[in-house]
Design a protein around this motif. Structure first.
Motif, short mmCIF file in Angstrom:
data_model
loop_
_atom_site.label_atom_id
_atom_site.label_comp_id
_atom_site.label_asym_id
_atom_site.label_seq_id
_atom_site.Cartn_x
_atom_site.Cartn_y
_atom_site.Cartn_z
N LYS A 185 12.07 32.28 77.07
CA LYS A 185 11.17 31.29 76.97
C LYS A 185 10.45 31.41 75.55
N PRO A 245 4.95 26.76 69.26
CA PRO A 245 5.26 28.30 69.04
C PRO A 245 4.24 29.20 68.50
N HIS A 274 -1.05 29.19 67.11
CA HIS A 274 0.28 28.27 67.15
C HIS A 274 0.74 27.40 65.96
N HIS A 288 12.49 24.75 69.01
CA HIS A 288 12.48 23.54 69.68
C HIS A 288 12.79 22.40 69.00
N SER A 296 9.44 26.27 72.53
CA SER A 296 7.99 25.85 72.89
C SER A 296 7.72 24.79 71.82
#
Length: 400
Positions: free
Chosen positions: A51, A57, A339, A368, A54
């Motif tokens: 996972k 990220p 992030h 992503h 994102s």
């Protein structure tokens, strides 16, 4: 967000002396930092299971996982044509091509130049041809089942040391073009290449009549095809502020004879206009202008388009900046505490940091951003071309 990004870049480039609050890890921080275990090489889980894909990220996740990749490198998720460029000045790309050979249909080493010497054409750059590496790539990319595709080798070729009169003669004389094509064919047969990637359109389009370019490219494609060799043509993308050098009319004239078109959908921004490397809406627009919905034979045309994906990024500084690959990116991202920022309009990530060398705004691919571009390629029915292997992070290849 688009407005935030524009404002951030404006402030950064124009008001670099002001104090700006940035998410950084100060090299002089007195607080103890938790030691992070970095992963590397083959792993039991891929980026999907972990996972890691994102919109925003965590910098720590990138630092920890970027050198790892899923252990079964034979698995292929992308069902379109995938081409990967490698260059002599980036040795890591040679390793990437071997490790992930089965994820690619075509590997294009940037080796060759056609040179004009007096009345003859010579294939230069052959000193870079690595027979051992070629053998390894072919062996690792060898098919095991009938439905699989074996990797092919298409070295990139450019014209070098051509004068204006040399170009004029080549474009106007079919016999001259035959001499050049024969030298290309000789080199392909000597080294066992499957064809060539020709980069010439951007250099000549707009300077000469299109009919001369058609003659050059079509004769080369047909001469190669007679020897069971193929031609991939590098083409420039649409840019709003510039004349369109390759559009629907060019595709209509060429697509039946060209094996594929390597579309250079990167380098959208520059140091005079900092920003995203390849906005997603722009990549879509570039493809749809060449092969619009509803046009004649649209599926076949799009199947031959290889949408360019940059594996490098840009580091913008008050002095201008420079393109960066994985090593510099990882050095800079270690200063990010949380992030990465996400730009919804361009569908790219960036971050701002201050280091001992000054302030930086960094745009670089993430899982992503690449995943969204792969989904776009699948939606439009096009392939992809990666410039270049070895510039990106190892775990990117779990996506293909």
């Amino acid at each position: 967000m688009p407005n935030f990004k524009t404002l951030a870049i404006f402030l950064f480039m124009c008001l670099s002396c002001c104090r700006i609050s940035l998410s950084t890890i100060s090299p002089n921080s007195k607080g103890k930092q938790k030691e992070i275990k970095l992963l590397s090489g083959p792993q039991d889980k891929d980026v999907f299971e972990l996972k890691l894909i994102s919109e925003e990220p965590l910098a720590t996740d990138i630092i920890v996982h970027n050198e790892a990749y899923y252990k079964d490198t034979k698995i292929r998720r992308f069902n379109g044509t995938a081409l990967g460029y490698v260059t002599p000045w980036n040795s890591h790309g040679y390793d990437i091509a071997k490790i992930f050979a089965k994820k690619f249909d075509i590997i294009s080493p940037v080796w060759l130049q056609i040179v004009k010497k007096k009345n003859n054409y010579t294939l230069a750059g052959t000193h870079d041809v690595d027979a051992s590496w070629l053998s390894d790539v072919r062996r690792k990319g060898k098919v095991q089942m009938p439905q699989q595709r074996a990797v092919k080798i298409f070295p990139r070729v450019i014209f070098d040391y051509f004068t204006d009169s040399d170009i004029k003669l080549l474009l106007s004389d079919a016999q001259e073009r035959s001499k050049l094509n024969n030298e290309l064919i000789r080199g392909c047969q000597e080294y066992g290449f499957d064809g060539v990637v020709l980069e010439v359109w951007s250099q000549l389009a707009g300077r000469i009549d299109d009919n001369y370019l058609y003659a050059l490219v079509l004769q080369m494609a047909k001469d190669l095809e007679k020897q069971r060799l193929q031609l991939i043509l590098v083409i420039p993308p649409y840019r709003k502020e510039m004349p369109n050098l390759f559009g629907e009319k060019h595709m209509e004239r060429l697509y039946k004879h060209i094996y594929a078109f390597s579309l250079m959908t990167y380098d959208y921004s520059n140091f005079q206009r900092p920003g995203a490397n390849s906005p997603l809406y722009w990549a879509r627009r570039a493809i749809e202008l060449i092969a619009p919905d509803g046009c004649h034979d649209v599926e076949e045309k799009r199947r031959k388009i290889l949408m360019g994906l940059n594996m490098y990024g840009n580091d913008y500084t008050p002095d201008g900046g420079t393109p960066i690959t994985y090593s510099k990116y990882l050095e800079l991202i270690r200063h990010v505490k949380k992030h990465l920022t996400y730009d919804e309009r361009d569908v790219e990530n960036f971050f701002e940091v201050k280091t001992q060398t000054g302030r930086h705004i960094v745009f670089y691919p993430t899982l992503h951003s690449i995943h969204e571009r792969i989904k776009l390629a699948q939606e439009l029915g096009v392939g992809v071309s990666l410039w270049e292997l070895g510039q990106g992070l190892n775990y990117f290849y779990d996506l293909f």
